[in-house]
Design an enzyme around this catalytic site. Structure first.
Site, short mmCIF file in Angstrom:
data_model
loop_
_atom_site.label_atom_id
_atom_site.label_comp_id
_atom_site.label_asym_id
_atom_site.label_seq_id
_atom_site.Cartn_x
_atom_site.Cartn_y
_atom_site.Cartn_z
N ASP A 466 0.86 -1.17 0.00
CA ASP A 466 0.00 0.00 0.00
C ASP A 466 0.90 1.23 0.00
OD1 ASP A 466 -2.24 1.69 0.46
OD2 ASP A 466 -1.81 1.65 2.60
N ASP A 876 -1.50 -0.78 6.04
CA ASP A 876 -1.72 -0.25 7.39
C ASP A 876 -3.17 -0.09 7.76
OD1 ASP A 876 -2.29 2.01 5.73
OD2 ASP A 876 -1.98 3.29 7.48
N ASP A 880 -6.66 -2.71 3.27
CA ASP A 880 -5.54 -3.59 2.90
C ASP A 880 -5.74 -5.01 3.42
OD1 ASP A 880 -4.10 -1.40 1.76
OD2 ASP A 880 -3.59 -0.77 3.79
#
Length: 1175
Positions: A466, A876, A880
């Site tokens: 990410d 995070d 995700d």
């Protein structure tokens, strides 16, 4: 996490409400977090429909909606009668509030634990062996000795499980015994949590934890607002607002009886969603996620709150989410099973050989069997001649086969499984204690949440990362704005950071750089520029879910305004508005107060449409102080420009688009803001539609999206904002090291393309020398053509590169693929996937922009399902989760957006840069150690089995053994197990410095150099030779002597133990005191055990060791066996290291002779070997 709040797929969780123009009563919106969040819940909790997930889907209507967003009908509804728990529970039998996280009870522990342990097929194998040995016809070992290894392993695991479950039961008891205030007979009384029932009214005070999921009825605030902290639920520390309905806010349950009916959805895991209606006082009002407070949350900044229990105990959202990440299995362990199958086949082959030879022997000696020991058919010891237990030729062969299986059983190493578990625990301990992976900013250490895939960290080939919060800090800072077509990007520190507003001096907690020109314009609202600026900053201050909190300072005349919110983007925008004189100072369920240049103005919040990934916008309808009604909208540029009225000011529109492109090119996150004034008829029409949609249980989400779309059109463009999200410390260096290690780093982000590309350059993911392939298409046919053209270009570039380099194959042209989420909609889950895979495999870098959560998982699956390469996903935040769980290894970052990613991950850490020591150092060590340990265990046990096999060939295939039962059992458990575990935890083939200095060394794990089929068979050949040396040296030395079998058995046992331990010592690289103690101590322990066994008169082989050890030949044999068995291995080892060294050996030599050898030469040499051309 790419919440993408200013560009694409932000997570907005809002207290949706409207204020009826006549009654001024609030009606809750029913939606929750973004539809992107919905997709996360689909994968994270498995609440999927029967249809398969489409990774290419982006919208909120994706297949597999989470339960909170499935349309519910009356049959599926849950009915709760307020303050009437008897009526509520008499028919529906809802769960009580007692919880139980323990797996076992006293009665179920033994059967259930054994059932779970025997899921390992190897355990069943050893159980069958132990049962066979209990039969008189097959008894080879002592019955107790045959059961001991399996019993020991089962006992150790059972003790561990029992202790863990005891701790869970103890925690449950404490939790269930906590006290809460419950309304009983019109008075609040202390009741234990476990006795709370659905339908009861509960009172919670400030800083107390909620005992169950409750719908808010009233709070200490006259506006009905309550602040909760959900840290225990999702890890997010920011305060969230929840609201009581105005219909119940003014009711006091102790003074007047409250009754009503709540019809809500059934229990589900979605902590961000809730759908319900409440009938009270003859009215029906809708309830949404802003009206429910969940078990485990804490009440903050609110004196008290009263609510009615709707979900209790195991049906609360917290308990439904009380499960770990999906179980993943190590790739090394999976490959190990293949070798175990080979060993099983080898075991069967040995048993077949013995049984066939036994049959031949019986045929050749059939006339001697009547009197031959062990085989005589007649018993002449008594006067009456009786038949011995002879079962005939065929059955004797069958029995010998089964007896052979029992004797050779340790060919399958049962101790290997428990050794692997212990080694992984030790490895995890050192990873957790590594100070180089300690994040001071968040005060967090590395977390090892899955102990069974440590070694996979040393074989990673693809990293899917990410961007926001993973590569960047996710600490947003307002940088610039385009308002009315004018660019304001000369931000500097401001001294004007507060206003009085008739009370204490208020100052934002966080300072923001301001543009002096823009600041001066903001103070003059009467010019055309000033009106644009005024509306722009009102939009930033109002169109959000931020909660303003007043914080005291040492100076009583000064107070700080702290903006609490779930989105760092929103916080940055509200702080920016405050810095320019538009300070949000109050938010309630029906209005907000903004201090505009020192003048407090109240805006009635008439309605709010939260963000969703279909619209990619958020809007708020405000009743302004001048009696007008305006809708303010902010969102991604792609969605906003489609609803902007282009006929109003084309020049401003063009200028804003140019400014947006410039902001994105700088790596800034962008957001477009628009506004429209509503006529009374438009407002009434919207209000009627909104109220109808918000009270519907059938199709509510779709109806509200339609209502929002109907009002978000023909907007006047106000401007755009640019927010900077800085890279984390060490990210460029980390990516460079990972790429040198041969790891492909892919970035999957929801940001727009220009922003992602800019971050790609600053993080060294992209370089100016790369050829960029960009795919942005809006149809399947155009995607197909783009992929075909890209593949043709790749082939041409490869051909040109080969011609330029003279056919050496070294590619001069590096390729970067940049593709957006719209294109992926038409590629993923279609026939174009194969072309995308082919193209991406030819590229050095892949950058996916504007991707939804499920598309992230789809990209991971694209590689995972088509290659054997190991994948790692790191993120995070909540969007995700699906990617993290799809990858072979999932890593969560403890970031600014909660702990959803951490809770779903296998490992967790504080910074992206920690990937370098995690993979290149600990991953490499773990893989090398575990690979060696597995092969060593195969070798160690096979040596012992082959010694037994050779003995059988010289004893008429009778399966009698010279080695005592207890020595056979203790060989794997005590004699040789401890050194294996110590080496598996502590040995280091290379130092940390070398591994970090030469990232290319990581390629050894990717190429499976330490564990592969070739190494396995070479190890088995070495095992065969060593077993021959160990068996035949004593046999030939004592041939013709009167030494008995038990004495020779002790010699073979000691020889095998000494041989395998010295074999291990030859391969140890780093010697520690505990290593010496383990290896040499095991040899000493073996001597002690053999002596103890031989001094027990009730065991066979009494005093055997002392008889043979008294001769010099015994010690000479031990020395000869060790030399004869290991010298060939030593010679081959030296030859390979000096004539055909691998990269690890080269680096090790460089470590040894660092002072006399040029490090640069060593680097070049390894590069030539380790960095082969890409094909």
């Amino acid at each position: 996490m790419d919440s993408n709040s200013q560009t694409e797929i932000n997570d907005y969780q809002v207290p949706g409400f409207i204020l009826n123009s006549s009654s001024r009563r609030s009606i809750s919106s029913i939606q929750s977090k973004t539809s992107g969040g919905h997709s996360i819940r689909e994968v994270s909790f498995g609440e999927l429909g029967s249809k398969p997930i489409r990774h290419g889907s982006r919208g909120a209507d994706s297949e597999g909606f989470s339960a909170s967003y499935k349309e519910i009908n009356d049959d599926d509804a849950r009915l709760i009668y307020i303050n009437d728990p008897e009526r509520t529970n008499e028919k529906f039998e809802f769960a009580g509030n007692s919880i139980r996280t323990g797996k076992y009870s006293v009665l179920t522990f033994l059967p259930r634990n054994l059932f779970e342990q025997f899921h390992r097929v190897a355990y069943i194998y050893f159980l069958v062996i132990a049962i066979l040995n209990q039969l008189p016809q097959l008894a080879v070992f002592g019955r107790g000795a045959s059961i001991l290894p399996l019993a020991f392993v089962l006992l150790v695991t059972a003790i561990k499980d029992a202790y863990e479950d005891y701790r869970r039961h103890r925690s449950d008891k404490i939790e269930n015994s906590r006290l809460a205030w419950v309304l009983v007979n019109e008075q609040f009384q202390h009741i234990r949590w476990k006795e709370i029932r659905v339908g009861e009214i509960i009172k919670v005070s400030a800083n107390e934890t909620l005992p169950c999921d409750m719908v808010l009825l009233s709070t200490s605030e006259t506006t009905g607002v309550a602040y909760v902290q959900t840290t225990n639920l999702d890890g997010e520390s920011n305060l969230k607002t929840r609201y009581a309905k105005q219909e119940t806010q003014m009711k006091n349950p102790e003074n007047e009886k409250i009754s009503g009916l709540i019809k809500c959805e059934k229990p589900n895991r979605n902590i961000y969603g809730f759908q319900a209606n409440m009938d009270i006082d003859g009215k029906r009002v809708s309830l949404g996620p802003s009206n429910i407070i969940l078990r485990g949350c804490e009440l903050k900044n609110t004196e008290w709150a009263i609510g009615v229990a709707v979900f209790a105990g195991r049906e609360t959202k917290a308990m439904l989410n009380n499960s770990g990440a999906p179980s993943k299995r190590s790739q090394l362990e999976t490959r190990m099973n293949r070798e175990i199958i080979f060993l099983s086949i080898f075991l069967v082959a040995l048993c077949v050989i013995v049984s066939i030879c036994h049959g031949v022997w019986l045929r050749n000696h059939k006339d001697e069997l009547d009197l031959m020991q062990f085989y005589r058919k007649k018993d002449y010891s008594e006067s009456d001649v009786e038949n011995y237990n002879y079962y005939g030729w065929g059955m004797e062969i069958f029995f010998v086969f089964l007896m052979s299986v029992i004797v050779f059983q340790i060919m399958i190493p049962i101790s290997l499984y428990i050794s692997m578990e212990l080694v992984r625990v030790g490895q995890a301990f050192f990873m957790i204690r590594d100070n180089r992976m300690y994040d001071e900013a968040s005060n967090s250490r590395f977390q090892c949440r899955a102990l069974n895939i440590n070694e996979d960290l040393g074989q990673i080939k693809y990293i899917f990362s990410d961007k926001t919060g993973t590569l960047t800090e996710n600490k947003m800072e307002f940088q610039c704005a385009s308002i009315g077509g004018i660019d304001y990007s000369n931000a500097k520190d401001s001294n004007e950071d507060g206003q009085t507003g008739g009370g204490p001096f208020l100052r934002p907690k966080m300072k923001v750089k301001v543009d002096r020109g823009l600041l001066n314009i903001s103070k003059n609202k009467h010019t055309s520029e000033g009106r644009y600026v005024n509306d722009f900053f009102i939009a930033l201050a109002a169109c959000n879910t931020i909660v303003p909190l007043t914080v005291d300072t040492p100076d009583p005349a000064v107070k700080l305004i702290d903006y609490q919110g779930e989105s760092p983007d929103e916080q940055a925008l509200v702080y920016a508005a405050a810095a320019y004189g538009y300070m949000l100072i109050e938010r309630t369920s029906g209005h907000i107060v903004i201090d505009i240049q020192g003048e407090r103005q109240r805006f009635d919040v008439l309605g709010l449409h939260e963000f969703d990934s279909d619209r990619k916008r958020m809007s708020v309808i405000l009743g302004c102080p001048d009696k007008t009604v305006k809708v303010f909208v902010k969102g991604a540029d792609t969605s906003m420009f489609s609803v902007i009225d282009r006929s109003l000011n084309l020049n401003m529109l063009k200028a804003t688009e140019d400014h947006l492109h410039a902001y994105s090119s700088k790596g800034l996150r962008t957001l477009v803001v628009g506004m429209r004034e509503l006529s009374p008829s438009e407002f009434e029409q919207w209000h009627s539609s909104y109220e109808s949609a918000s009270t519907a249980l059938m199709g509510r989400a779709a109806l509200l999206r339609k209502v929002a779309s109907n009002i978000e059109h023909h907007l006047s463009l106000l401007g755009a904002s640019g927010i900077e999200d800085k890279l984390q410390q060490g990210v460029p260096e980390a990516i460079e090291s990972l790429r040198k290690a041969g790891i492909n780093v892919w970035v999957l982000t929801g940001d727009k393309q220009e922003t992602a590309i800019s971050i790609g350059y600053s993080s060294k993911l992209l370089t100016s020398a790369m050829t960029q392939i960009v795919i942005n298409n809006n149809s399947k046919d155009s995607c197909r053509k783009s992929l075909q053209d890209a593949l043709i270009m790749c082939k041409k570039l490869s051909t040109d590169s080969d011609a330029t380099s003279g056919g050496s194959g070294n590619r001069a042209n590096q390729l970067a693929l940049i593709i957006d989420g719209t294109s992926l909609v038409y590629i993923l889950d279609t026939d174009l996937e194969e072309q995308l895979f082919e193209l991406s495999s030819k590229c050095n870098v892949v950058l996916c922009c504007r991707v939804a959560p499920l598309q992230k998982a789809g990209i991971v699956a694209l590689i995972k399902n088509r290659t054997d390469d190991m994948t790692l996903a790191i993120g995070d935040g909540a969007n995700d989760v699906s990617m993290i769980q799809m990858a072979d290894v999932g890593i969560g970052i403890s970031g600014q957006e909660g702990r959803q990613a951490v809770m779903a991950s296998d490992f967790a850490m504080g910074q992206f840069r920690f990937l370098v020591p995690l993979l290149l150092v600990h991953g490499h060590w773990n893989y090398q150690r575990m690979s060696y340990m597995i092969l060593y265990n195969f070798y160690r046990n096979a040596v012992f089995v082959l010694v037994l096999f050779w003995y059988v060939l010289f004893t008429s295939f009778t399966l009698t053994t010279a080695i005592t039962d207890w020595s056979s059992v203790l060989y794997s458990v005590i004699y040789t197990s401890v050194p294996t575990i110590v080496i598996g935890v502590l040995d280091k083939d290379l130092s940390r410095t070398s591994l970090l200095k030469h990232p290319q060394l990581y390629g050894a794990g990717q190429r499976q150099e330490s564990y592969n089929g070739k190494l396995f068979w070479v190890t088995m050949l070495d095992t065969l030779w060593q077993s021959i040396a160990a068996f035949f040296v004593p046999l030939l030395a004592y041939w013709g002597s009167d030494i008995d079998g038990s004495s020779l058995g002790d010699l073979w046992t000691l020889a095998a133990v000494i041989m395998v331990n010295i074999h291990l010592a030859m391969d140890v690289i780093r010697w520690y005191r505990i290593t010496h103690a383990a290896i040499w101590g095991s040899i000493v322990a073996t001597f002690v055990c053999v002596m103890v066994i031989d001094v027990l008169p009730f065991l066979p082989g009494y005093w055997a060791f002392f008889r043979i050890a008294g001769t010099g030949l015994f010690w000479l044999c031990l020395l000869g066996i060790t030399i004869g068995a290991l010298v060939p291995r030593f010679v081959v080892k030296v030859f390979v290291q000096y004539c055909r060294p691998d990269d690890i050996q080269i680096a090790r030599e460089a470590e040894k002779f660092r002072n006399s050898r040029d490090p640069q030469d060593a680097q070049i040499e390894m590069n030539q070997v380790l960095d082969p051309p890409r094909t």
